[in-house]
Design a protein around this motif. Structure first.
Motif, PDB file in Angstrom:
ATOM      1  N   LEU A  53       0.828  -1.214   0.000  1.00  0.00           N
ATOM      2  CA  LEU A  53       0.000   0.000   0.000  1.00  0.00           C
ATOM      3  C   LEU A  53       0.861   1.262   0.000  1.00  0.00           C
ATOM      4  CD1 LEU A  53      -2.883  -1.017   2.430  1.00  0.00           C
ATOM      5  CD2 LEU A  53      -3.027  -0.648  -0.041  1.00  0.00           C
ATOM      6  N   ALA A  54       1.912   1.270   0.794  1.00  0.00           N
ATOM      7  CA  ALA A  54       2.808   2.431   0.827  1.00  0.00           C
ATOM      8  C   ALA A  54       3.527   2.591  -0.515  1.00  0.00           C
ATOM      9  CB  ALA A  54       3.819   2.294   1.965  1.00  0.00           C
ATOM     10  N   GLY A  55       3.921   1.482  -1.129  1.00  0.00           N
ATOM     11  CA  GLY A  55       4.580   1.544  -2.437  1.00  0.00           C
ATOM     12  C   GLY A  55       3.667   2.111  -3.500  1.00  0.00           C
ATOM     13  N   LEU A  56       2.422   1.661  -3.529  1.00  0.00           N
ATOM     14  CA  LEU A  56       1.447   2.210  -4.486  1.00  0.00           C
ATOM     15  C   LEU A  56       1.218   3.695  -4.236  1.00  0.00           C
ATOM     16  CD1 LEU A  56      -1.189  -0.671  -4.629  1.00  0.00           C
ATOM     17  CD2 LEU A  56       0.280   0.118  -6.499  1.00  0.00           C
ATOM     18  N   THR A  57       1.116   4.078  -2.973  1.00  0.00           N
ATOM     19  CA  THR A  57       0.943   5.489  -2.627  1.00  0.00           C
ATOM     20  C   THR A  57       2.132   6.305  -3.100  1.00  0.00           C
ATOM     21  OG1 THR A  57      -0.398   4.890  -0.708  1.00  0.00           O
ATOM     22  CG2 THR A  57       0.560   7.098  -0.714  1.00  0.00           C
ATOM     23  N   ALA A  58       3.340   5.793  -2.896  1.00  0.00           N
ATOM     24  CA  ALA A  58       4.543   6.510  -3.327  1.00  0.00           C
ATOM     25  C   ALA A  58       4.588   6.666  -4.842  1.00  0.00           C
ATOM     26  CB  ALA A  58       5.800   5.794  -2.822  1.00  0.00           C
ATOM     27  N   VAL A  59       4.250   5.620  -5.568  1.00  0.00           N
ATOM     28  CA  VAL A  59       4.268   5.696  -7.038  1.00  0.00           C
ATOM     29  C   VAL A  59       3.265   6.741  -7.528  1.00  0.00           C
ATOM     30  CG1 VAL A  59       3.712   4.430  -9.155  1.00  0.00           C
ATOM     31  CG2 VAL A  59       5.162   3.376  -7.415  1.00  0.00           C
ATOM     32  N   VAL A  62       2.168  12.390  -9.313  1.00  0.00           N
ATOM     33  CA  VAL A  62       1.361  13.611  -9.211  1.00  0.00           C
ATOM     34  C   VAL A  62       2.257  14.808  -8.923  1.00  0.00           C
ATOM     35  CG1 VAL A  62      -0.406  14.810  -7.833  1.00  0.00           C
ATOM     36  CG2 VAL A  62      -0.792  12.461  -8.575  1.00  0.00           C
ATOM     37  N   ALA A  63       3.180  14.676  -7.989  1.00  0.00           N
ATOM     38  CA  ALA A  63       4.089  15.776  -7.651  1.00  0.00           C
ATOM     39  C   ALA A  63       4.959  16.155  -8.845  1.00  0.00           C
ATOM     40  CB  ALA A  63       4.963  15.397  -6.455  1.00  0.00           C
ATOM     41  N   ALA A  64       5.474  15.159  -9.543  1.00  0.00           N
ATOM     42  CA  ALA A  64       6.358  15.421 -10.690  1.00  0.00           C
ATOM     43  C   ALA A  64       5.613  16.099 -11.833  1.00  0.00           C
ATOM     44  CB  ALA A  64       6.994  14.123 -11.175  1.00  0.00           C
ATOM     45  N   LEU A  65       4.343  15.781 -12.001  1.00  0.00           N
ATOM     46  CA  LEU A  65       3.579  16.315 -13.122  1.00  0.00           C
ATOM     47  C   LEU A  65       2.807  17.591 -12.781  1.00  0.00           C
ATOM     48  CD1 LEU A  65       2.279  12.928 -14.546  1.00  0.00           C
ATOM     49  CD2 LEU A  65       4.142  14.346 -15.439  1.00  0.00           C
ATOM     50  N   SER A  66       2.827  17.998 -11.520  1.00  0.00           N
ATOM     51  CA  SER A  66       2.119  19.214 -11.099  1.00  0.00           C
ATOM     52  C   SER A  66       3.045  20.426 -11.215  1.00  0.00           C
ATOM     53  CB  SER A  66       1.667  19.093  -9.643  1.00  0.00           C
ATOM     54  OG  SER A  66       0.765  18.036  -9.493  1.00  0.00           O
ATOM     55  N   ARG A  67       2.422  21.591 -11.317  1.00  0.00           N
ATOM     56  CA  ARG A  67       3.197  22.839 -11.369  1.00  0.00           C
ATOM     57  C   ARG A  67       3.987  22.955 -10.072  1.00  0.00           C
ATOM     58  NH1 ARG A  67       2.270  27.692  -9.464  1.00  0.00           N
ATOM     59  NH2 ARG A  67       0.080  27.281  -9.006  1.00  0.00           N
ATOM     60  N   LYS A  68       5.264  23.206 -10.195  1.00  0.00           N
ATOM     61  CA  LYS A  68       6.144  23.270  -9.034  1.00  0.00           C
ATOM     62  C   LYS A  68       5.728  24.425  -8.118  1.00  0.00           C
ATOM     63  CE  LYS A  68       7.984  19.990 -11.106  1.00  0.00           C
ATOM     64  NZ  LYS A  68       6.921  19.035 -11.274  1.00  0.00           N
ATOM     65  N   GLY A  69       5.662  24.132  -6.832  1.00  0.00           N
ATOM     66  CA  GLY A  69       5.279  25.134  -5.850  1.00  0.00           C
ATOM     67  C   GLY A  69       3.785  25.259  -5.653  1.00  0.00           C
ATOM     68  N   SER A  70       2.990  24.605  -6.480  1.00  0.00           N
ATOM     69  CA  SER A  70       1.531  24.673  -6.334  1.00  0.00           C
ATOM     70  C   SER A  70       1.105  23.865  -5.107  1.00  0.00           C
ATOM     71  CB  SER A  70       0.848  24.123  -7.587  1.00  0.00           C
ATOM     72  OG  SER A  70       1.026  22.723  -7.670  1.00  0.00           O
ATOM     73  N   PRO A  71      -0.073  24.159  -4.567  1.00  0.00           N
ATOM     74  CA  PRO A  71      -0.551  23.359  -3.422  1.00  0.00           C
ATOM     75  C   PRO A  71      -0.611  21.859  -3.734  1.00  0.00           C
ATOM     76  CG  PRO A  71      -1.886  25.334  -3.663  1.00  0.00           C
ATOM     77  CD  PRO A  71      -0.975  25.284  -4.861  1.00  0.00           C
ATOM     78  N   ARG A  72      -0.984  21.511  -4.963  1.00  0.00           N
ATOM     79  CA  ARG A  72      -1.052  20.088  -5.344  1.00  0.00           C
ATOM     80  C   ARG A  72       0.345  19.459  -5.299  1.00  0.00           C
ATOM     81  NH1 ARG A  72      -4.036  17.986 -10.628  1.00  0.00           N
ATOM     82  NH2 ARG A  72      -5.719  17.832  -9.145  1.00  0.00           N
ATOM     83  N   ARG A  94       4.623  15.855  -0.072  1.00  0.00           N
ATOM     84  CA  ARG A  94       4.650  15.456   1.345  1.00  0.00           C
ATOM     85  C   ARG A  94       4.159  14.023   1.515  1.00  0.00           C
ATOM     86  NH1 ARG A  94       2.468  21.175   3.645  1.00  0.00           N
ATOM     87  NH2 ARG A  94       4.519  22.192   3.681  1.00  0.00           N
ATOM     88  N   TRP A  95       3.073  13.645   0.828  1.00  0.00           N
ATOM     89  CA  TRP A  95       2.577  12.277   0.899  1.00  0.00           C
ATOM     90  C   TRP A  95       3.586  11.296   0.301  1.00  0.00           C
ATOM     91  CZ3 TRP A  95      -0.778  10.181   3.901  1.00  0.00           C
ATOM     92  CH2 TRP A  95      -1.774  10.969   4.476  1.00  0.00           C
ATOM     93  N   TYR A  96       4.263  11.728  -0.764  1.00  0.00           N
ATOM     94  CA  TYR A  96       5.293  10.891  -1.387  1.00  0.00           C
ATOM     95  C   TYR A  96       6.405  10.596  -0.380  1.00  0.00           C
ATOM     96  CZ  TYR A  96       9.305   9.879  -4.432  1.00  0.00           C
ATOM     97  OH  TYR A  96      10.418   9.337  -5.011  1.00  0.00           O
ATOM     98  N   TYR A  97       6.882  11.631   0.306  1.00  0.00           N
ATOM     99  CA  TYR A  97       7.959  11.434   1.282  1.00  0.00           C
ATOM    100  C   TYR A  97       7.495  10.516   2.419  1.00  0.00           C
ATOM    101  CZ  TYR A  97      11.719  12.180   4.543  1.00  0.00           C
ATOM    102  OH  TYR A  97      12.762  11.973   5.403  1.00  0.00           O
ATOM    103  N   ARG A  98       6.288  10.725   2.894  1.00  0.00           N
ATOM    104  CA  ARG A  98       5.761   9.848   3.960  1.00  0.00           C
ATOM    105  C   ARG A  98       5.685   8.397   3.475  1.00  0.00           C
ATOM    106  NH1 ARG A  98       1.178  14.130   4.745  1.00  0.00           N
ATOM    107  NH2 ARG A  98       2.223  15.562   6.178  1.00  0.00           N
ATOM    108  N   ALA A  99       5.193   8.219   2.253  1.00  0.00           N
ATOM    109  CA  ALA A  99       5.060   6.861   1.709  1.00  0.00           C
ATOM    110  C   ALA A  99       6.420   6.200   1.532  1.00  0.00           C
ATOM    111  CB  ALA A  99       4.300   6.902   0.384  1.00  0.00           C
ATOM    112  N   ILE A 100       7.406   6.959   1.029  1.00  0.00           N
ATOM    113  CA  ILE A 100       8.773   6.411   0.880  1.00  0.00           C
ATOM    114  C   ILE A 100       9.312   6.000   2.248  1.00  0.00           C
ATOM    115  CG2 ILE A 100      11.177   7.118   0.445  1.00  0.00           C
ATOM    116  CD1 ILE A 100       9.979   6.462  -2.137  1.00  0.00           C
ATOM    117  N   SER A 101       9.037   6.795   3.264  1.00  0.00           N
ATOM    118  CA  SER A 101       9.500   6.461   4.622  1.00  0.00           C
ATOM    119  C   SER A 101       8.888   5.146   5.091  1.00  0.00           C
ATOM    120  CB  SER A 101       9.137   7.589   5.595  1.00  0.00           C
ATOM    121  OG  SER A 101       9.753   8.794   5.207  1.00  0.00           O
ATOM    122  N   VAL A 102       7.598   4.957   4.848  1.00  0.00           N
ATOM    123  CA  VAL A 102       6.931   3.710   5.245  1.00  0.00           C
ATOM    124  C   VAL A 102       7.457   2.536   4.418  1.00  0.00           C
ATOM    125  CG1 VAL A 102       4.708   2.501   5.365  1.00  0.00           C
ATOM    126  CG2 VAL A 102       4.879   4.890   6.102  1.00  0.00           C
TER     127      VAL A 102
END
Length: 189
Positions: free
Chosen positions: A28-34, A39-49, A55-63
Motif C-alpha cells: 500500500l505504501a509503495g502504491l501510494t509513493a508511485v 502527481v508531484a512530478a507532473l504538477s506545477r512546481k510550488g503549487s498546493p497540489r 509530502r505524501w510521497y515522502y511519507r510513503a517512501i518512509s513507510v
C-alpha cells in the motif's frame, strides 16, 4: 526460516502472519509513493497540489523503507538487496525533502533527490517482481536493475536543466521589488 508460499496465485516470501502484515502495508505504501510521486512530478512546481503530493510521497517512501527493512530482516539472505535499495530511496528522498525545507537556492538537490528516490523505488519493484510480470518476464535480470535508471536519469537531468533556466536564483528573504538591482542587492543611492 520463514516458509514461502502463494497468495492469490502470486509467490510471496512467507505466509507467516507478521510477514504478511508488513507486506500488506509495504504494498500500500509503495502504491501510494508511485502515485503521489507521479502527481508531484507532473504538477506545477510550488503549487498546493505539488506540495501536498510531495509530502505524501515522502511519507510513503518512509513507510516503504521501514517495511522493507522489517521484511528484509525476516528473510535477510533472500532480500538484503531490497533493504539496500530502500535505503538509497529513503536517503535520496530525505536529501530532496531537506533541500526544499531548508530553502536552498535552486531546485537541483530537490529534483535529484526526489527523482532518484522514485527511480530506486521502481528499481526495487522490478528487481523483485519483474520475473513474474507479463513482457518483463522475457527480459534478462540485468534489465530489471538498469532500465529504471536508464529511463529516469535523462528525465531527472532534463528537469534539473529546465528548472535552472526557468527562473533566476534568489537567496531566501530576497524580494523581487524594483528597488533591487539585477544581482539581488539593494541599489545604492
Amino acid at each position: 526460516m520463514l516458509a514461502s508460499g502463494r497468495i492469490l496465485g502470486d509467490q510471496v516470501g512467507s505466509t507467516a502472519p507478521v510477514f504478511l502484515a508488513f507486506l500488506a502495508v509495504h504494498v500500500l505504501a509503495g502504491l501510494t509513493a508511485v502515485i503521489t510521486g507521479a502527481v508531484a512530478a507532473l504538477s506545477r512546481k510550488g503549487s498546493p497540489r505539488h506540495i501536498r503530493a510531495g509530502r505524501w510521497y515522502y511519507r510513503a517512501i518512509s513507510v516503504v523503507f521501514g517495511t522493507a527493512t522489517a521484511l528484509a530482516a525476516m528473510r535477510w539472505r533472500q532480500d538484503y538487496y531490497l533493504f539496500l535499495i530502500g535505503a538509497v530511496a529513503f536517503t535520496a528522498a530525505t536529501i530532496g525533502y531537506l533541500h526544499r525545507r531548508r530553502h536552498r537556492p535552486g531546485d537541483t538537490g530537490h529534483i535529484a533527490g526526489m527523482g532518484t528516490a522514485y527511480v530506486a523505488l521502481l528499481t526495487a519493484f522490478y528487481v523483485d517482481n519483474g520475473p513474474r510480470l507479463p513482457l518483463w518476464d522475457h527480459l534478462p535480470t540485468l534489465a530489471f536493475w538498469l532500465l529504471p535508471t536508464a529511463i529516469g536519469a535523462p528525465i531527472i537531468a532534463r528537469s534539473i536543466t529546465r528548472a535552472r533556466h526557468a527562473a533566476p536564483v534568489r537567496r531566501p528573504g530576497e524580494s523581487r521589488s524594483p528597488a533591487t538591482a539585477h544581482n539581488g542587492r539593494p541599489r545604492s543611492r
